[in-house]
Scaffold this motif. Structure first.
Motif, PDB file in Angstrom:
ATOM      1  N   PHE A   1      36.663  16.314 -39.855  1.00 28.49           N
ATOM      2  CA  PHE A   1      37.587  17.418 -39.631  1.00 28.49           C
ATOM      3  C   PHE A   1      38.866  17.251 -40.445  1.00 28.49           C
ATOM      4  CE2 PHE A   1      34.793  18.634 -36.307  1.00 28.49           C
ATOM      5  CZ  PHE A   1      35.143  19.909 -35.881  1.00 28.49           C
ATOM      6  N   GLU A   2      39.383  16.042 -40.476  1.00 31.10           N
ATOM      7  CA  GLU A   2      40.658  15.803 -41.163  1.00 31.10           C
ATOM      8  C   GLU A   2      40.535  15.932 -42.674  1.00 31.10           C
ATOM      9  OE1 GLU A   2      41.681  11.983 -39.661  1.00 31.10           O
ATOM     10  OE2 GLU A   2      42.611  12.763 -37.816  1.00 31.10           O
ATOM     11  N   ASN A   3      39.324  15.744 -43.196  1.00 29.84           N
ATOM     12  CA  ASN A   3      39.144  15.808 -44.651  1.00 29.84           C
ATOM     13  C   ASN A   3      38.466  17.106 -45.122  1.00 29.84           C
ATOM     14  OD1 ASN A   3      40.000  13.018 -45.747  1.00 29.84           O
ATOM     15  ND2 ASN A   3      38.674  12.491 -44.019  1.00 29.84           N
ATOM     16  N   TYR A   4      38.160  17.965 -44.175  1.00 29.71           N
ATOM     17  CA  TYR A   4      37.479  19.217 -44.507  1.00 29.71           C
ATOM     18  C   TYR A   4      38.477  20.209 -45.086  1.00 29.71           C
ATOM     19  CZ  TYR A   4      33.977  22.931 -43.938  1.00 29.71           C
ATOM     20  OH  TYR A   4      33.067  23.934 -44.156  1.00 29.71           O
ATOM     21  N   LYS A   5      38.080  20.940 -46.115  1.00 29.54           N
ATOM     22  CA  LYS A   5      38.949  21.950 -46.722  1.00 29.54           C
ATOM     23  C   LYS A   5      38.681  23.291 -46.055  1.00 29.54           C
ATOM     24  CE  LYS A   5      39.386  19.680 -51.222  1.00 29.54           C
ATOM     25  NZ  LYS A   5      39.193  19.805 -52.689  1.00 29.54           N
ATOM     26  N   PHE A   6      39.575  23.688 -45.186  1.00 25.48           N
ATOM     27  CA  PHE A   6      39.404  24.914 -44.406  1.00 25.48           C
ATOM     28  C   PHE A   6      39.902  26.129 -45.184  1.00 25.48           C
ATOM     29  CE2 PHE A   6      39.291  21.681 -41.058  1.00 25.48           C
ATOM     30  CZ  PHE A   6      38.206  22.120 -40.307  1.00 25.48           C
ATOM     31  N   THR A   7      39.196  26.463 -46.242  1.00 25.28           N
ATOM     32  CA  THR A   7      39.560  27.658 -46.996  1.00 25.28           C
ATOM     33  C   THR A   7      39.167  28.903 -46.210  1.00 25.28           C
ATOM     34  OG1 THR A   7      37.434  27.696 -48.152  1.00 25.28           O
ATOM     35  CG2 THR A   7      39.221  26.451 -49.182  1.00 25.28           C
ATOM     36  N   ASN A   8      39.844  30.004 -46.504  1.00 20.81           N
ATOM     37  CA  ASN A   8      39.576  31.238 -45.768  1.00 20.81           C
ATOM     38  C   ASN A   8      38.179  31.788 -46.011  1.00 20.81           C
ATOM     39  OD1 ASN A   8      42.202  30.948 -44.986  1.00 20.81           O
ATOM     40  ND2 ASN A   8      42.857  32.993 -45.581  1.00 20.81           N
ATOM     41  N   GLN A   9      37.561  31.377 -47.114  1.00 22.80           N
ATOM     42  CA  GLN A   9      36.229  31.882 -47.450  1.00 22.80           C
ATOM     43  C   GLN A   9      35.139  31.240 -46.603  1.00 22.80           C
ATOM     44  OE1 GLN A   9      38.532  30.901 -49.882  1.00 22.80           O
ATOM     45  NE2 GLN A   9      39.097  33.069 -50.037  1.00 22.80           N
TER      46      GLN A   9
ATOM     47  N   ARG B   1      51.157  21.292 -35.990  1.00 22.66           N
ATOM     48  CA  ARG B   1      50.249  22.286 -35.388  1.00 22.66           C
ATOM     49  C   ARG B   1      48.794  21.950 -35.727  1.00 22.66           C
ATOM     50  NH1 ARG B   1      48.163  27.352 -36.993  1.00 22.66           N
ATOM     51  NH2 ARG B   1      47.766  28.779 -35.246  1.00 22.66           N
ATOM     52  N   ASN B   2      48.552  21.455 -36.922  1.00 24.07           N
ATOM     53  CA  ASN B   2      47.202  21.051 -37.298  1.00 24.07           C
ATOM     54  C   ASN B   2      46.694  19.943 -36.375  1.00 24.07           C
ATOM     55  OD1 ASN B   2      45.066  21.322 -39.520  1.00 24.07           O
ATOM     56  ND2 ASN B   2      45.417  19.106 -39.493  1.00 24.07           N
ATOM     57  N   GLN B   3      47.574  18.978 -36.093  1.00 21.96           N
ATOM     58  CA  GLN B   3      47.211  17.885 -35.190  1.00 21.96           C
ATOM     59  C   GLN B   3      46.902  18.429 -33.794  1.00 21.96           C
ATOM     60  OE1 GLN B   3      47.047  14.742 -36.398  1.00 21.96           O
ATOM     61  NE2 GLN B   3      46.233  13.940 -34.473  1.00 21.96           N
ATOM     62  N   GLU B   4      47.683  19.400 -33.366  1.00 18.64           N
ATOM     63  CA  GLU B   4      47.483  20.002 -32.045  1.00 18.64           C
ATOM     64  C   GLU B   4      46.128  20.706 -31.960  1.00 18.64           C
ATOM     65  OE1 GLU B   4      47.634  21.915 -28.365  1.00 18.64           O
ATOM     66  OE2 GLU B   4      48.670  20.136 -29.120  1.00 18.64           O
ATOM     67  N   ILE B   5      45.751  21.426 -33.018  1.00 14.13           N
ATOM     68  CA  ILE B   5      44.463  22.133 -33.024  1.00 14.13           C
ATOM     69  C   ILE B   5      43.312  21.142 -32.942  1.00 14.13           C
ATOM     70  CG2 ILE B   5      42.913  23.578 -34.418  1.00 14.13           C
ATOM     71  CD1 ILE B   5      45.420  24.960 -35.531  1.00 14.13           C
ATOM     72  N   LEU B   6      43.380  20.091 -33.767  1.00 10.32           N
ATOM     73  CA  LEU B   6      42.301  19.111 -33.768  1.00 10.32           C
ATOM     74  C   LEU B   6      42.232  18.365 -32.438  1.00 10.32           C
ATOM     75  CD1 LEU B   6      42.446  17.591 -37.365  1.00 10.32           C
ATOM     76  CD2 LEU B   6      41.109  19.511 -36.514  1.00 10.32           C
ATOM     77  N   ASP B   7      43.404  17.979 -31.907  1.00 11.77           N
ATOM     78  CA  ASP B   7      43.416  17.285 -30.619  1.00 11.77           C
ATOM     79  C   ASP B   7      42.806  18.153 -29.527  1.00 11.77           C
ATOM     80  OD1 ASP B   7      44.606  15.100 -31.747  1.00 11.77           O
ATOM     81  OD2 ASP B   7      46.634  15.561 -31.029  1.00 11.77           O
ATOM     82  N   ARG B   8      43.189  19.418 -29.526  1.00 11.76           N
ATOM     83  CA  ARG B   8      42.689  20.323 -28.486  1.00 11.76           C
ATOM     84  C   ARG B   8      41.178  20.529 -28.609  1.00 11.76           C
ATOM     85  NH1 ARG B   8      46.119  25.670 -26.850  1.00 11.76           N
ATOM     86  NH2 ARG B   8      47.743  24.056 -26.882  1.00 11.76           N
ATOM     87  N   PHE B   9      40.697  20.638 -29.856  1.00 13.91           N
ATOM     88  CA  PHE B   9      39.270  20.848 -30.041  1.00 13.91           C
ATOM     89  C   PHE B   9      38.478  19.604 -29.650  1.00 13.91           C
ATOM     90  CE2 PHE B   9      35.283  21.045 -32.471  1.00 13.91           C
ATOM     91  CZ  PHE B   9      34.811  22.269 -32.029  1.00 13.91           C
TER      92      PHE B   9
END
Length: 580
Positions: A435-443, A557-565
């Motif tokens: 998750f931390e190394n994934y490139k979350f592009t909009n596509q 906020r990114n850390q919060e999203i990953l922690d929550r998931f």
């Protein structure tokens, strides 16, 4: 290798051949040509036969190509796979000429009438016309007017009671011929002769239905090719015909077509194909099939002579599945609680469609006598598949990667077992690294999946309408980074922490503004004091407490999203401790 018979023929050569009789099979769609298409055909033929309205400009060696007729020999008849609409219309046109020539004393017209007879009626062994037997017949299951077509060819009569397309088009051609006679009385026979002699068809006869269907799919670049569901309709029609329940079946089939056309928009195939696909995964699971190789839809159902279509259960199940998905797509609060509808909303943004097949299997297995699901169990099921499917799309990317765990669990579902994904749980440290190394592009579809899931992880998030269109908004805009270079790392632009689900219209207005201006647009407070509806995304209330949104906010906020998931994955018991 499949054998083909291909031989260009004039209309007369094809239709008057005593060895050829055409059948429009039960799985074909109803006759659909209207007056506009008939007018195009008429105008094209007249222009060809009388270039510039001058009969002397016609060259007898010229030909007008009307297209291919794809058939396969089924016993003594040629079953029409492609060309049904053209063939039917040409028969109506010839019948209209036949009636007009009956009243004419011109020897050429009478001769043509005899030639047209051989195109409409069959002949007995002595070469005599059998006026009770036509060269074409129709068994189209969902065409309530097919008998009217046959009666028009037999009698040439249309009454005020006849309201079908057949009657309309036959009447249209009769009027066109009458107008032509009035304008060019000496040339009417020439027009009919040139249609019979010089209008060309390309009959392609295959040795099997499968071959004919493949040819049709290759040749056809207009209209809709026959779908798998059309073939299935024929099998059902034969079954219910043998039981004397044709009308019951046709009514139910039409209802299914209407319902599925409103809710399914498949990338390929028809809405009815999609319904049969969802049902197929349930049946595969009932058979205990776990192999990741999935048969083509028609191949699956045609096994054992279409065994699944030999009982009323298939139609009843298909109807239940269709109306179940209607309730989901219409967000029916009489069927589902708002909490369930929120979870279903999130799943509509899933990275792939496997959740639909799993949910269909769950529904057919667990529905009660009123076709409803128990709230708590269904809620737990939706949480489990959401957590697993969304995470698996990151740790095991690939179109087919999800098949193995999904097929395993669908077998458990139909056997009444709780799904656990026991063999496929995530190593927490490794998964976190993915998750931390994934490139979350909009596509990437999974980006929208996780952003949507996070939006609904806020307890005060209200249910959103499935008909509304939501996009992914960069909170700190790309354009702002290009202009100000406010972020030390461009890569942080694409972190989940910089993305939020947002209505399309608001996203467009927010565009490339600074964060403080974006907030006003999110909240409905426009620049220059005007006001528009605020976003329905609840998290914006949290963002509004911030005076700015910079790089550290994105990372936090990114850390919060990953922690929550990952907390979500833990609650669903999908994590295992990393091995040393």
């Amino acid at each position: 290798m499949s054998k083909l018979s291909v031989d260009q023929k004039s209309i007369e050569e094809l239709l008057s051949d005593k060895r050829v009789e055409f059948l429009i099979p039960d799985y074909q769609r109803p006759y659909a040509w209207d007056e506009e298409q008939c007018l195009t055909l008429w105008d094209d033929i007249v222009e060809f036969a009388f270039p510039d309205n001058n009969t002397d400009n016609f060259d007898n060696d010229n030909e007008y190509f009307l297209g291919a007729i794809v058939t396969f020999k089924n016993d003594r008849v040629s079953e029409v796979i492609d060309g049904q609409q053209r063939l039917t219309t040409l028969m109506l046109l010839l019948r209209a000429f036949y009636d007009k020539f009956e009243m004419m004393k011109d020897q050429n017209a009478l001769s043509l009438r005899g030639r047209i007879e051989k195109c409409i009626w069959t002949m007995d062994e002595f070469g005599n016309l059998d006026m009770e037997s036509l060269k074409i017949s129709s068994e189209v299951a969902t065409d309530n007017d097919k008998e009217e077509f046959i009666e028009i060819l037999r009698t040439g009569a249309v009454t005020e009671k006849n309201k079908s397309r057949y009657a309309d088009n036959f009447t249209f051609f009769k009027k066109k011929i009458e107008s032509f006679i009035n304008e060019y009385p000496s040339y009417t026979a020439s027009l009919a002769a040139r249609i019979l002699n010089n209008c060309i068809l390309l009959p392609i006869e295959a040795e099997s239905q499968d071959t004919a269907l493949r040819i049709f799919s290759t040749l056809n670049d207009r209209g809709l090719p026959l779908s798998d569901a059309d073939i299935f309709k024929a099998q059902f029609y034969k079954h219910y015909g043998s039981l004397g329940k044709k009308d019951w079946f046709i009514d139910n089939w039409k209802e299914l077509e209407e319902v599925t056309s409103r809710i399914f928009q498949p990338i390929s195939g028809t809405p009815m194909d999609e319904l049969f696909t969802r049902y197929m995964y349930y049946l595969r699971a009932k058979e205990g099939i776990k192999t990741s190789t999935t048969e083509a839809l028609r191949r699956f159902y045609e096994r054992n002579k279409y065994q699944y279509f030999q009982s009323d259960r298939a139609i009843e199940d298909l109807k239940k599945v269709a109306f179940f998905w209607v309730s989901i797509y219409q967000q029916n609060k009489d069927v589902f609680s708002e909490a369930i509808l929120k979870k279903l909303f999130v799943l509509t943004y899933a990275p792939n469609g496997m959740w639909q097949h799993m949910t269909t299997a769950y529904f057919l297995t667990n529905k009660d006598c009123e076709d409803k699901l128990e709230e708590t169990a269904f809620s737990g099921f939706l949480d489990k598949i959401t957590a697993f499917i969304f995470a698996y799309a990151i740790t095991n990317p690939g179109v087919n990667a999800l098949r193995a765990p999904a097929y395993d669990e669908m077998v458990n579902i139909v056997n009444g077992k709780e799904i656990t994904f026991q063999k496929y749980k995530f190593d927490e440290i490794k998964a976190r690294s993915f998750f931390e190394n994934y490139k979350f592009t909009n596509q990437r579809t999974v980006t929208r999946s996780l952003v949507t899931w996070y939006a609904f992880s806020f307890n005060n998030q209200k249910l959103l309408n499935l008909d509304d269109y939501f996009q992914i908004e960069h909170i700190y805009s790309k354009k702002r980074q290009e202009m100000d270079q406010g972020l030390k790392s461009d890569q942080n632009l694409e972190l989940l922490g910089n993305k939020i689900l947002l209505e399309q219209a608001i996203n467009i207005r927010a565009s490339d503004y600074r964060f403080e201006d974006k907030l006003k647009i999110y909240q409905g407070i426009q620049r220059r004091g005007s006001y528009k509806a605020p976003s329905q995304i609840a998290e914006i209330e949290c963002l509004a407490a911030k005076k700015s949104f910079n790089e550290s906010d994105i990372v936090e906020r990114n850390q919060e999203i990953l922690d929550r998931f990952f907390e979500f994955l833990g609650r669903e018991e999908l994590l295992i401790e990393s091995k040393p």
